[in-house]
Design a protein around this motif. Structure first.
Motif, PDB file in Angstrom:
ATOM      1  N   GLN A   1      -9.677  -2.330   0.380  1.00  0.00           N
ATOM      2  CA  GLN A   1      -8.646  -3.365   0.493  1.00  0.00           C
ATOM      3  C   GLN A   1      -9.236  -4.550   1.231  1.00  0.00           C
ATOM      4  O   GLN A   1      -9.962  -4.378   2.211  1.00  0.00           O
TER       5      GLN A   1
ATOM      6  N   LEU B   1      -6.386  -4.847  -3.620  1.00  0.00           N
ATOM      7  CA  LEU B   1      -6.380  -3.431  -3.262  1.00  0.00           C
ATOM      8  C   LEU B   1      -6.850  -2.643  -4.471  1.00  0.00           C
ATOM      9  O   LEU B   1      -6.255  -2.734  -5.546  1.00  0.00           O
TER      10      LEU B   1
ATOM     11  N   SER C   1       0.829  -1.214   0.000  1.00  0.00           N
ATOM     12  CA  SER C   1       0.000   0.000   0.000  1.00  0.00           C
ATOM     13  C   SER C   1       0.854   1.250   0.000  1.00  0.00           C
ATOM     14  O   SER C   1       0.567   2.212  -0.723  1.00  0.00           O
TER      15      SER C   1
END
Length: 89
Positions: A41, A50, A22
């Protein structure tokens, strides 16, 4: 709300969940100055999904290329759709 000259971009990252995925994606998005419209997510049995819907007023193809390179650097699969309808679920 996205401006009239902005382009929506849907980014979907998938692969084994691991630390840092991320942060790599959001670092790229920050550098490109995108507007975040939505983000989701989920991790299912160790697999990360995601999704980020963003809007950009600058070079969506350049954003796509940079996202693809960044996700390859952390061994993740990425799908980038430029020009998606941000209002369609």
């Amino acid at each position: 709300m996205p401006g009239p000259t902005s382009t929506p971009v849907l980014i979907t990252v998938t692969g084994p969940d691991k630390p840092g995925v991320s942060s790599v994606l959001f670092a790229v998005l920050t550098r490109h100055g995108v507007e975040m419209l939505d983000v989701e997510q989920v991790v299912i049995r160790g697999q990360l999904v995601l999704g980020a819907l963003v809007s950009t007023e600058h070079d969506p193809e350049g954003l796509q290329e940079t996202v693809e390179q960044a996700m390859a650097s952390v061994s993740m699969h990425v799908e980038v759709e430029v020009g998606v309808d941000p209002l369609t679920p």
